[in-house]
Design an enzyme around this catalytic site. Structure first.
Site, PDB file in Angstrom:
ATOM      1  N   HIS A  31      19.054   1.214  -1.522  1.00  0.00           N
ATOM      2  CA  HIS A  31      17.619   1.442  -1.339  1.00  0.00           C
ATOM      3  C   HIS A  31      16.932   0.162  -0.832  1.00  0.00           C
ATOM      4  O   HIS A  31      16.172   0.208   0.140  1.00  0.00           O
ATOM      5  CB  HIS A  31      16.991   1.890  -2.659  1.00  0.00           C
ATOM      6  N   CYS A  36       0.820  -1.211   0.000  1.00  0.00           N
ATOM      7  CA  CYS A  36       0.000   0.000   0.000  1.00  0.00           C
ATOM      8  C   CYS A  36       0.857   1.267   0.000  1.00  0.00           C
ATOM      9  O   CYS A  36       0.392   2.329  -0.376  1.00  0.00           O
ATOM     10  CB  CYS A  36      -0.965  -0.012   1.182  1.00  0.00           C
TER      11      CYS A  36
END
Lengths: 355, 259
Positions: free
Chosen positions: A105, A53
């Protein structure tokens, strides 16, 4: 590391509003197809899709001479796949990472450092599930297997060596943490006096961690029934709650009364029947519903909204303080990963364990 | 040689404690094997010490207060491994280590290690069983006391809203309360067995050792009844486990001094 062909193209809660994020989310059942489509793009060799989400990230390895070309191909794929209008495509802000930046990342993501709630643990399982889907779909190879396997090791290391995930950072979760230190939550019964939103959140958190049942009492009986049905609990009129105090272990009070609703004499009477079992009272109301003197009673623990918020804030600060240590671990591991990436490939299939 | 083993055991417990305290203060304490390794190393050295003493005496090494302390310490560590694993009270080691280290350090620096004349005949097995099991019971009471301290610390943190590193590491109070009760029962059962083993010895009723042992047994029986009937609050029960341990501790001291 500089010779790495891995790239990442992504959007997250920082770059993209929820309206567009939900438009770009991959349905779980469609991910294997997307993985194959990305891998089959000209010049692409491997693919992993992370879709939660809060983020959509496409990881891939490619044989293009330049990362920019590969990034453009992935962006085009996103726009085409989700049939974005030219305006939406124009508004799309993606981060484009390559080689060492991709690894950094991903290491940060699995460690929970890139999450909305710093240090949260759910993302680790989500990335693992995404990688497993790619592994099962046969779209991973040497580059991404090494990258993801190392990322999981780094994620575990960061969580083990630091306090980045210690304590909860929301009022509801703090209440659950405290209750968990007093009771076996699976045997716990909860009473809501008043049906405020924060009380609902606390009760929901307790139920999600196994609390047995909920009794809801509210001045508006209809609202009590509504909330009780949401929790599969029992509703009662506001003049009844006092008689049911002895049935519960946790009381969450959130009425709008201008005076104390829960008084020491009521709780003293209840504690006589509890035979040494603790009682946890959470006062969400302002002005407070529970007389602070209740906390002086033996085996009774009272927390008001300010105290719960202060604990959540302390935990948030504690996690922020750990950030530097986490980043250092990640940088050390990045360096090691860079060195090991330069080693010849052993050709071994990666092992994968479920979380 | 045997004292060296004891010094090494004490250092292992102190080392484990220092590491745990540093980790707790830094907020990085986590349940893992590195926390019980020092305890295990200490146990090995303690066992080696007791083995050597046993060989020297030709019987259970409980000939003076020094050895009694070490034997109780050994029993506590042994029970810690059983209890800590069973009740997931891993932090129990952090609370146990200082007690053992202190017990052993005091024993080492004191003049309690007095030599006793060798036995003329073979040791009486009933006497050996009686002494060993009774001291094991005292070790269970000691662990109940340590668990009681953990309960009181955790309950205080909860009561005063001091939610920090130690709070997250300490077990829930309901688990601690259960552990206290079970340790008190275990100790009472062991002491009952120890006292039963004294029957074939035909010790006179007026024997101070036996009187003290029965007093301790009676006290813990009463504590167990109070816990079972939930006559006190959970916090008061924890206090009972802590303060109650003073009686067996003093009785060991007095009995061994008197003999």
């Amino acid at each position: 590391m500089s010779s790495s062909r891995s790239i990442c193209l992504g959007i997250n809660y920082r770059t993209t509003p929820v309206e567009l994020r939900e438009r770009l989310a991959f349905a779980a059942g469609k991910v294997p197809q997307a993985l194959a489509e990305i891998r089959n793009l000209p010049g692409f060799e491997e693919s992993v899709v992370i879709s939660t989400c809060n983020r959509v990230e496409l990881y891939a390895s490619h044989a293009h001479g330049q990362h920019e070309v590969a990034h453009s191909a992935l962006l085009n794929y996103l726009v085409t796949h989700f049939e974005l209008t030219p305006d939406q495509a124009e508004a799309l802000v993606c981060y484009r990472l390559a080689a060492v930046e991709t690894a950094r990342h991903l290491f940060r993501v699995v460690s929970g450092l890139d999450s909305m709630v710093l240090g949260e643990t759910e993302i680790f399982g989500q990335v693992k599930a995404a990688y497993k889907t790619a592994l099962d779909s046969g779209t991973t190879g040497r580059e991404l297997n090494r990258l993801f396997q190392r990322a999981f090791n780094v994620g575990k290391m960061v969580r083990e060596k630091t306090a980045i995930q210690r304590g909860s950072t929301s009022v509801g979760a703090v209440a659950v943490d405290l209750a968990g230190k007093m009771f076996d939550l699976k045997t716990c019964r909860v009473m809501l006096i008043g049906a405020g939103e924060m009380a609902r959140v606390c009760a929901q958190s307790l139920l999600s961690r196994g609390a047995q049942s909920v009794i809801v009492s509210n001045r508006s009986y209809e609202r009590a029934v509504e909330l009780a049905s949401e929790f599969n609990g029992t509703a009662m009129t506001f003049d009844q709650w006092e008689h049911s105090l002895h049935e519960v272990d946790i009381i969450i009070s959130s009425t709008s009364a201008p005076h104390f609703v829960v008084k020491p004499e009521m709780i003293e009477k209840v504690m006589k029947g509890r035979r040494g079992h603790p009682l946890f009272l959470i006062d969400i109301a302002v002005p407070r519903d529970i007389d602070p003197k209740v906390n002086d009673i033996e085996d009774v623990y009272v927390y008001d909204i300010d105290q719960l918020s202060a604990i959540a804030e302390d935990n948030r600060r504690g996690r922020l303080n750990e950030l530097g240590v986490c980043e250092r671990i990640i940088e050390e591991q990045l360096e090691k990963f860079g060195r090991s990436s330069a080693l010849p490939h052993t050709g071994e299939a990666p092992s994968f364990s479920t979380p | 040689m045997d004292r060296l083993l004891l010094i090494l055991a004490t250092l292992a417990f102190v080392g484990g404690l220092v590491h745990a305290v540093i980790s707790l203060r830094a907020g990085t304490w986590k349940e893992n094997r590195w926390h019980w390794v020092p305890m295990a190393v200490g146990l090995v050295f303690q066992t080696a010490f007791l083995y050597l003493r046993g060989q020297q005496h030709g019987r259970c090494p409980l000939t003076n207060l020094f050895e009694v302390f070490i034997f109780i310490g050994w029993c506590i560590v042994l029970l810690y491994f059983l209890v800590g694993a069973t009740y997931r009270l891993s932090l129990l080691g952090v609370f146990t280590a200082p007690m053992i280290a202190l017990l052993q350090a005091l024993a080492l620096v004191s003049s309690l290690d007095k030599s006793v004349p060798p036995l003329r005949g073979p040791p009486n097995p009933w006497l050996e069983i009686h002494a060993a099991i009774s001291l094991m019971a005292y070790a269970a009471f000691a662990l109940a006391c340590i668990t009681g301290v953990m309960y009181l610390v955790q309950a205080r943190l909860l009561k005063e809203h001091r939610i920090h590193s130690l709070f997250y590491q300490l077990p829930p109070i309901h688990e601690l309360a259960k552990a206290i009760q079970r340790l008190a029962i275990l100790g009472t059962l062991l002491l009952s067995a120890g006292l039963a083993a004294s029957i074939p010895l035909h010790i006179p009723v007026s024997n101070p050792k036996l009187i003290f042992a029965w007093i301790v047994w009676g006290l813990y029986l009463a504590i167990n009844v109070i816990m079972w009937a939930r006559m006190l609050s959970a916090r008061q029960t924890a206090w009972l486990a802590v303060v109650g341990f003073v009686v067996p501790l003093v009785s060991v001291w007095m009995v061994t001094k008197a003999s």
